[in-house]
Write a protein that holds these residues in place. Sequence first.
Motif, PDB file in Angstrom:
ATOM      1  N   UNK A  67      26.029  14.887  15.344  1.00  0.00           N
ATOM      2  CA  UNK A  67      25.994  14.911  16.812  1.00  0.00           C
ATOM      3  C   UNK A  67      24.559  15.003  17.342  1.00  0.00           C
TER       4      UNK A  67
ATOM      5  N   UNK B 176      22.078  13.433  16.315  1.00  0.00           N
ATOM      6  CA  UNK B 176      21.449  12.112  16.361  1.00  0.00           C
ATOM      7  C   UNK B 176      21.629  11.432  17.714  1.00  0.00           C
ATOM      8  N   UNK B 177      22.672  11.855  18.443  1.00  0.00           N
ATOM      9  CA  UNK B 177      22.909  11.238  19.762  1.00  0.00           C
ATOM     10  C   UNK B 177      21.891  11.718  20.804  1.00  0.00           C
TER      11      UNK B 177
ATOM     12  N   UNK C  67      18.617  11.977  19.740  1.00  0.00           N
ATOM     13  CA  UNK C  67      17.352  11.610  19.111  1.00  0.00           C
ATOM     14  C   UNK C  67      16.470  10.750  20.038  1.00  0.00           C
TER      15      UNK C  67
ATOM     16  N   UNK D 136      13.690   9.250  19.460  1.00  0.00           N
ATOM     17  CA  UNK D 136      13.143   8.036  18.837  1.00  0.00           C
ATOM     18  C   UNK D 136      14.162   6.908  18.877  1.00  0.00           C
ATOM     19  N   UNK D 137      15.398   7.267  18.553  1.00  0.00           N
ATOM     20  CA  UNK D 137      16.464   6.275  18.605  1.00  0.00           C
ATOM     21  C   UNK D 137      16.646   5.796  20.049  1.00  0.00           C
TER      22      UNK D 137
ATOM     23  N   UNK E 189      14.122   3.226  21.008  1.00  0.00           N
ATOM     24  CA  UNK E 189      14.405   1.892  20.447  1.00  0.00           C
ATOM     25  C   UNK E 189      15.510   1.183  21.223  1.00  0.00           C
ATOM     26  N   UNK E 190      16.483   1.953  21.658  1.00  0.00           N
ATOM     27  CA  UNK E 190      17.566   1.322  22.436  1.00  0.00           C
ATOM     28  C   UNK E 190      17.014   0.814  23.768  1.00  0.00           C
TER      29      UNK E 190
ATOM     30  N   UNK F  46      21.421   8.835  23.888  1.00  0.00           N
ATOM     31  CA  UNK F  46      21.737   7.676  23.046  1.00  0.00           C
ATOM     32  C   UNK F  46      23.062   7.044  23.498  1.00  0.00           C
TER      33      UNK F  46
ATOM     34  N   UNK G 194      23.079   3.257  24.939  1.00  0.00           N
ATOM     35  CA  UNK G 194      23.880   2.280  24.193  1.00  0.00           C
ATOM     36  C   UNK G 194      24.885   1.625  25.121  1.00  0.00           C
TER      37      UNK G 194
ATOM     38  N   UNK H 218      23.221  -0.875  27.288  1.00  0.00           N
ATOM     39  CA  UNK H 218      22.857  -2.090  26.546  1.00  0.00           C
ATOM     40  C   UNK H 218      24.094  -2.974  26.343  1.00  0.00           C
TER      41      UNK H 218
END
Lengths: 368, 75
Positions: free
Chosen positions: A4, A6-7, A9, A11-12, A15-16, A224, A228, A231
């Motif tokens: 969880x 990571x959502x 993050x 850095x991520x 990138x998105x 994130x 997402x 996108x």
Amino acid sequence: MEILKRFKDPHLARRIIEGLNAALGGRSLRVMEVCGTHTMAISRTGIRSLLRGRIELVSGPGCPVCVTDVADIDRMLAYARLKDVTVVTFGDMIRVPGTETSLLGERTRGADIRVVYSPLEAVQMAKNLPDRKVVFLGVGFETTAPVVALALETARQEGIGNFLVYSAFKVVPPAIRVLLEDQEIALDGFLLPGHVSTVTGSLAFAFIGKEYGLPAVVAGFEAVDILTALHRLTEAHDQGRSEVINAYTRAVREDGNPAAREILEKCFETVDARWRGIGKIPQSGLKLREAYAAHDAEEVLPVSLTTPPREPAGCRCGEVLKGKLVPPGCPLFGRACVPESPVGPCMVSSEGSCAAYYRYDRGEGRRA
Amino acid sequence: MCLAVPAQVEKIEGETAVVNLSGNRQKAMASLVPDLKPGDWVLLHAGYILQKIDEKEALETIKLLEEVYGNPEEV
């Protein structure tokens, strides 16, 4: 659950954003979010200002407290004035202005008003106060109504007859339909409310694509998740795919939570309801079914209003709730109307658009 | 108000669960979600468990995102 994290993050997320910018090319899109928790998250994470000029994120009627009609609030205040009544509410409601005062105002005048986190606490209070009627203020959408229905079932099973519910609950899809019918609002897509969808399922919003030809994405609440979703919305818009995309699969299924939908259906029927700023929306309110009339505050304790309901002077929450006005575009914003002394509900609620802009996006454009 | 927060189930006692919410242990009503087990992650709303968080789906989502956008931890 380690995953969880990571959502969140950054850095991520960055990138998105790069991917999203590439997908957008030079275009800009206008996307509405219809959930107060999204409104707050989009402002807090900086996504609103980061995407400025590319994706205009417009806040819709997603804050339950903000869309509660002033006549409903006046009725809640009338309950608070009754001598043998204890009013129990979620905290968000306490400072929302009615025509003449607020629950907080009534409390300073001696009314018995209590704030709870869970409706079960209100059931317990009713049990402990057998000589009083305990009126729980039912404010919220499909996420909250089933939970209150379950608490009501508990009260019924335990024979706690003095537990009453005043239902100002609303359902989201009919409000989205009204916004889609309004040519002035002109949207390219919707960010759909993640936790409402947890109950209703993503398919409850399929009409947006089928009938109005727009894409819509169910989104979670971390950076994130939101990026997402945006996108995927951009890609769908690009390819002319008008469909509901579920980008919050860890919590939302197509058919939602069947047990929650079942208890919702069992306790409530849909009725026409007035939304603050929007007006009457057909079949958008939830009223307790006849089988629950003994616990329905409107049936057991009808109250009449002594003063006709009136919106606060100069308040433009109505336009804000429809995405027609960005909060800083209201002449009262940040001057006469601030979170410490709010004029309208959108500045009161922690999830209101005006409160979110005041805290995080004060410099945003003044036009919708 | 539709805020729902992740918590982990520690124990199930009939229709009630004991959950761990960022280190705080509290009771939650478990009747809306069948087949809960200790260790499950859930979304908590107003004292009730609203839904189970699907760990497999969460892992899949992140894996897919890393395929599309690259794994920032590997750079």
